[in-house]
Design a protein around this motif. Structure first.
Motif: not given
Length: 452
Positions: A227-235
């Protein structure tokens, strides 16, 4: 040209499960597509063939976006012919094949071409392909996307097969950055490797020991990191085979924030429980594991409230010897549940008990997976959609006999269970491909992502 294509077909049922709900209706099919959904008992179009299904329910063909076909390379585990036969017998008309357990895995366009060559002319249902992301193949992701794969699978821990290694934290971020550039989809086996390594290793015949080796915290922590990565990278990220209900609040909160996150669960997590697994019954082993009854109930709440987007099989077969029935050792046995033919009755049995409807089942097993894969003409009975159908006798029951299953190695955790709902037949683009367990010759197509 077939009779249905040339003159039209009408399927009549007192229980047509359309997007707006269940009702009596006549479904008109022309040239493999649904032309109209008319009031029950309407005069058929001139020259059309009428098939009256009586009180059997007419559902859209199911879409299963999580199937390990293992072909080529491990064809003794499963193959395109046997897997799609099982799918058709179970009311599934569209499959998306996972990129691993075949040799080679689908991690380059050359490997994708080999997959397609292996499958062509042998499939009873429509079949598409996921790509894989592994260390070192970031440059292959865009070409695979342009070649029509539906997204990219990765593991955050050991996959169990050496040719499909896990992504470390830096490699995961690199892959997500690249996938976000072309707005692709990452689908993830989400268990934290450090927490798995720190748990007691599985061994012996006691299921409790295996369950302790794959704690819920491993899923929860991995999903939190995604979730943290998806939020930051908009993936765009999809969580595969969710078994820990404790992760549901994390998923729901992330979506409220606008994180592009979806999740699936599987029939075995929603129908089976840890408490009922006998000692040595390694046919129940899968990763993540089947958990306790209270966890199953909480997963159902997440399904009913929409936090879980879809239900798919994660059909992951192997040869019988790899299940280690000789020793019943959960540590040594291959993990995977074979249920491709049984998903619809398994879910309907439990859904019915909990007061859910066939409309709900269709939303979870047809509409939801079709939406995940971007298949705009699959998963619903509505004009313009493919004429893919499952015919279900929802009030009849049967006892699962492995000898009646069509997948290659007839091992299943559902053996001997009584399930509600008998699949009478399956139609693909207006042609009957399964009729009371008898399969027609292969007529499925290989499909690509629609915007490829």
């Amino acid at each position: 040209m077939s009779e249905a294509a040339a003159t039209g077909l009408v399927l009549r049922s007192t229980r047509v499960v359309a997007p707006e709900g269940e009702r009596p209706a006549d479904v008109v099919v022309t040239s493999g597509r649904i032309a109209a959904v008319l009031p029950y008992g309407s005069a058929p179009p001139a020259g059309a063939r009428l098939v009256d299904l009586g009180q059997d329910a007419l559902l859209p063909g199911l879409v299963d976006t999580h199937v390990h076909i293992n072909d080529p390379g491990r064809t003794e585990w499963e193959g395109f012919t046997t897997a799609t036969r099982a799918a058709a017998a179970g009311g599934v008309t569209t499959l998306i094949d996972m990129p691993l357990n075949s040799v080679p895995p689908t991690t380059t366009t050359a490997h994708l071409d080999l997959k397609r060559d292996t499958a062509r002319g042998r499939v009873h249902t429509d079949v598409g392909f996921w790509g894989g992301t592994v260390p070192g193949n970031v440059e292959d992701l865009r070409p695979l996307h342009e070649a029509g794969v539906f997204g990219f699978k990765c593991f955050l821990l050991d996959s169990g097969v050496e040719e499909f290694p896990q992504l470390g934290p830096a490699e995961l971020e690199e892959a997500m950055r690249e996938i976000a550039r072309f707005d692709g989809l990452l689908i993830v086996h989400a268990e934290d490797p450090a927490l798995i390594d720190g748990a007691p290793p599985p061994s012996g015949r006691k299921y409790a020991g295996f369950l302790a080796s794959r704690p819920r915290a491993a899923e929860n922590t991995a999903i939190e990191g995604l979730i943290a990565l998806a939020r930051r990278l908009d993936c765009r990220v999809h969580v595969l085979h969710l078994s820990s209900a404790e992760a549901l609040p994390l998923i729901a909160a992330a979506r409220r924030e606008g994180v592009r996150l979806t999740a699936e669960s599987c029939p075995h997590y929603l129908t089976l429980t840890a408490e009922e697994v006998p000692d040595g019954a390694t046919e129940f082993k899968c990763c993540p594991p089947i958990r306790e009854a209270a966890n199953r109930d909480a997963l159902w709440q997440g399904l009913l409230d929409g936090t879980i987007d879809c239900v798919v099989s994660d059909h992951s077969p192997s040869t019988a010897d790899l299940k280690r029935f000789d020793s019943g050792d959960f540590g040594a046995a291959w993990g995977g549940i074979s249920s491709l033919q049984l998903g619809l009755p398994a879910i309907w049995t439990e859904a019915r008990r909990r007061g859910a409807s066939l409309t709900d089942v269709v939303r979870w097993m047809a509409q939801g997976p079709a939406r995940l894969a971007g298949l705009s003409t699959k998963g619903a009975i509505a004009p313009g959609y493919d004429a893919d159908f499952a015919v279900l006798a929802p009030d009849e029951s049967f006892t699962v006999d492995p000898a009646a299953l069509h997948h290659r190695n007839r091992v299943t955790a559902y053996a001997g269970r009584t399930l509600q709902g008998v699949v009478r037949g399956t139609w693909l683009r207006g042609e009957r491909i399964a009729d009371h367990g008898t399969l027609a010759d292969p007529s499925g197509r290989l499909i690509e992502r629609e915007d490829a």
